[in-house]
Motif scaffolding. Structure first.
Motif, PDB file in Angstrom:
ATOM      1  N   THR A  63     -44.419 -25.813   7.764  1.00 51.85           N
ATOM      2  CA  THR A  63     -44.705 -26.282   6.402  1.00 51.85           C
ATOM      3  C   THR A  63     -46.185 -25.553   5.944  1.00 51.85           C
ATOM      4  N   ALA A  64     -46.339 -24.358   6.311  1.00 50.03           N
ATOM      5  CA  ALA A  64     -47.565 -23.722   6.030  1.00 50.03           C
ATOM      6  C   ALA A  64     -47.145 -23.020   4.798  1.00 50.03           C
ATOM      7  N   ASP A  65     -47.980 -22.761   3.851  1.00 50.45           N
ATOM      8  CA  ASP A  65     -47.928 -22.504   2.518  1.00 50.45           C
ATOM      9  C   ASP A  65     -47.086 -20.928   2.595  1.00 50.45           C
ATOM     10  N   ALA A  66     -47.386 -20.091   3.826  1.00 47.62           N
ATOM     11  CA  ALA A  66     -46.850 -18.742   3.476  1.00 47.62           C
ATOM     12  C   ALA A  66     -45.500 -18.966   4.098  1.00 47.62           C
ATOM     13  N   VAL A  67     -45.202 -19.605   5.051  1.00 46.20           N
ATOM     14  CA  VAL A  67     -43.911 -19.779   5.558  1.00 46.20           C
ATOM     15  C   VAL A  67     -42.856 -20.572   4.472  1.00 46.20           C
ATOM     16  N   GLU A  68     -43.385 -21.363   3.810  1.00 48.83           N
ATOM     17  CA  GLU A  68     -42.655 -22.045   2.707  1.00 48.83           C
ATOM     18  C   GLU A  68     -42.276 -20.896   1.688  1.00 48.83           C
ATOM     19  N   ALA A  69     -43.357 -20.279   1.217  1.00 46.20           N
ATOM     20  CA  ALA A  69     -43.134 -19.240   0.200  1.00 46.20           C
ATOM     21  C   ALA A  69     -42.211 -18.061   0.725  1.00 46.20           C
ATOM     22  N   GLU A  70     -42.245 -17.543   1.966  1.00 43.30           N
ATOM     23  CA  GLU A  70     -41.051 -16.827   2.319  1.00 43.30           C
ATOM     24  C   GLU A  70     -39.760 -17.335   2.364  1.00 43.30           C
ATOM     25  N   MET A  71     -39.603 -18.731   2.728  1.00 44.05           N
ATOM     26  CA  MET A  71     -38.280 -19.128   2.805  1.00 44.05           C
ATOM     27  C   MET A  71     -37.728 -19.604   1.436  1.00 44.05           C
ATOM     28  N   GLU A  72     -38.868 -19.754   0.443  1.00 40.98           N
ATOM     29  CA  GLU A  72     -38.264 -20.019  -1.112  1.00 40.98           C
ATOM     30  C   GLU A  72     -37.553 -18.506  -1.666  1.00 40.98           C
ATOM     31  N   LYS A  73     -37.808 -17.764  -0.790  1.00 42.88           N
ATOM     32  CA  LYS A  73     -37.125 -16.323  -1.684  1.00 42.88           C
ATOM     33  C   LYS A  73     -35.463 -16.349  -1.542  1.00 42.88           C
ATOM     34  N   PHE A  74     -35.027 -17.135  -0.558  1.00 39.14           N
ATOM     35  CA  PHE A  74     -33.591 -17.081  -0.169  1.00 39.14           C
ATOM     36  C   PHE A  74     -33.053 -18.605  -0.184  1.00 39.14           C
ATOM     37  N   THR A  75     -31.911 -18.585  -0.677  1.00 42.23           N
ATOM     38  CA  THR A  75     -30.876 -19.796  -0.873  1.00 42.23           C
ATOM     39  C   THR A  75     -30.611 -20.273   0.243  1.00 42.23           C
ATOM     40  N   SER A  76     -30.321 -19.654   1.412  1.00 46.39           N
ATOM     41  CA  SER A  76     -29.596 -20.158   2.702  1.00 46.39           C
ATOM     42  C   SER A  76     -30.952 -19.812   3.780  1.00 46.39           C
ATOM     43  N   CYS A  77     -31.068 -20.824   4.643  1.00 47.72           N
ATOM     44  CA  CYS A  77     -31.976 -20.765   5.621  1.00 47.72           C
ATOM     45  C   CYS A  77     -31.459 -21.579   6.931  1.00 47.72           C
ATOM     46  N   ARG A  78     -31.312 -20.737   8.061  1.00 45.30           N
ATOM     47  CA  ARG A  78     -30.542 -21.772   9.152  1.00 45.30           C
ATOM     48  C   ARG A  78     -31.711 -21.443  10.260  1.00 45.30           C
ATOM     49  N   GLU A  79     -31.770 -22.447  10.865  1.00 49.22           N
ATOM     50  CA  GLU A  79     -32.618 -22.561  12.125  1.00 49.22           C
ATOM     51  C   GLU A  79     -32.038 -21.973  13.338  1.00 49.22           C
ATOM     52  N   LEU A  80     -32.671 -21.218  14.085  1.00 45.32           N
ATOM     53  CA  LEU A  80     -31.893 -20.452  15.170  1.00 45.32           C
ATOM     54  C   LEU A  80     -32.613 -21.219  16.566  1.00 45.32           C
ATOM     55  N   PRO A  81     -32.099 -20.965  17.652  1.00 47.35           N
ATOM     56  CA  PRO A  81     -32.573 -21.994  18.992  1.00 47.35           C
ATOM     57  C   PRO A  81     -33.997 -21.690  19.069  1.00 47.35           C
ATOM     58  N   LYS A  82     -34.425 -22.735  19.109  1.00 43.89           N
ATOM     59  CA  LYS A  82     -36.095 -22.799  19.364  1.00 43.89           C
ATOM     60  C   LYS A  82     -36.528 -22.386  20.892  1.00 43.89           C
TER      61      LYS A  82
END
Length: 339
Positions: A116-135
């Motif tokens: 939930t860091a600002d930089a991470v959320e800002a990067e994710m907001e550039k795309f409409t699709s976000c899928r999490e890969l295996p941790k």
């Protein structure tokens, strides 16, 4: 200048990505399957054959890892239409890079707890699709597609090609493997990068100059100065004497000065006048954004002088405050002896 700097970073990161691991299966040239393994990022995947099988497909990769950032690593593939390639390579173009190409996919690697860091959320907001890969232990991985901005700004033919390339994104997704990143190699690379001195700028006469100039000499002496210090702090004649002696005694060594408060019309005019008054023939360079950032972090006062090898790496020895031509020469020879 922002466009040029971004392109420089892209080129640097592309080299790092390819150096990490890239192998091609023995397939016909028109259907090359490229397997990528990025140990620093904890990612392995296969590039779709449609992305590599045609000469006019311009896929521009960006890849980097940064141990101190909330985004630990990022891998992105952008598509640039043929019509835009000339402008992408035009150093005089003022068009922003993001207006000349469009992202196909971006992979993010984030440390646990930084989701939930600002930089991470800002990067994710550039795309409409976000899928999490295996941790993996200590890390989370994200697959981002469908840029929010869309691709309508691309030429019509470019839009069609982009859509065709995007059809194979599921193949890329299915091929992705995640593993614990090699953090030790990232830290070592970061240490090396911190001593790398890169820039793309111009001299006081408006001539383009960049850090490739270092490759022309075994060593380059770089002096940092500010127009606001002239004439109270003035060693220009000593520096000119040192420069002239270098050309005779050590033609494999170059010298130039960086004027840290340029670009600025007033500062440029003042330094051109100062150079004329003191008979200066060496080059005065204006810092770009990358160099300006480096100066803020590393220069405590002026004048300061550093020594850079042919690969762009800063040497351990530096000089602070004004010096005589003899001191500059003696220190230069000391650095040469240690290289």
């Amino acid at each position: 200048m922002k466009k040029i700097l971004a392109l420089l970073l892209t080129l640097v990161f592309t080299v790092l990505a390819c150096a990490a691991c890239g192998s091609q299966n023995d397939q016909p040239e028109e259907a090359v399957q490229t397997e990528i393994r990025l140990d620093a990022c904890g990612l392995a995947y296969t590039i779709p054959t449609s992305w590599t099988g045609t000469d006019n497909i311009n896929i521009i990769p960006t890849s980097y890892a940064q141990p101190e950032s909330s985004i630990y690593a990022l891998v992105r593939y952008d598509y640039a239409p043929d019509e835009n390639m000339a402008e992408l390579n035009d150093m005089e173009s003022e068009t922003a890079v993001e207006d000349l190409m469009a992202p196909l996919v971006e992979l993010l690697v984030v440390r646990d707890g930084q989701e939930t860091a600002d930089a991470v959320e800002a990067e994710m907001e550039k795309f409409t699709s976000c899928r999490e890969l295996p941790k993996q232990e200590g890390f989370r991985f994200y697959y981002l597609t469908d840029p929010v901005r869309g691709v309508a700004y691309l030429p019509e033919s470019g839009i069609q090609t982009y859509q065709e390339l995007a059809e194979d994104l599921p193949l890329l997704y299915d091929s992705i493997e995640t593993f614990v990143p090699d953090t030790a190699s990232v830290e070592e690379q970061a240490k090396k990068q911190s001593s790398l001195f890169g820039f793309i700028s111009s001299d006081l006469d408006g001539n383009a100059v960049d850090s490739s100039i270092f490759a022309d000499y075994d060593l380059t002496v770089v002096n940092f100065y500010g127009s606001y210090s002239y004439p109270d702090i003035n060693e220009l004649q000593e520096l000119e004497q040192f420069y002239q002696e270098l050309q005779t005694e050590h033609p494999n060594v170059n010298f130039f000065q960086v004027i840290i408060d340029t670009p600025s019309d007033a500062a440029e005019e003042k330094m051109q006048q100062a150079y004329a008054e003191n008979g200066v023939t060496f080059m005065g360079i204006m810092p770009d954004m990358s160099m300006a950032s480096w100066i803020l972090k590393n220069i405590e006062g002026i004048p300061t002088t550093i020594f850079v090898d042919e690969n762009g790496y800063i040497q351990d020895i530096k000089l602070e405050q004004t010096q005589t031509a003899d001191v500059y020469m003696q220190t230069t020879e000391q650095v040469l002896d240690q290289m």
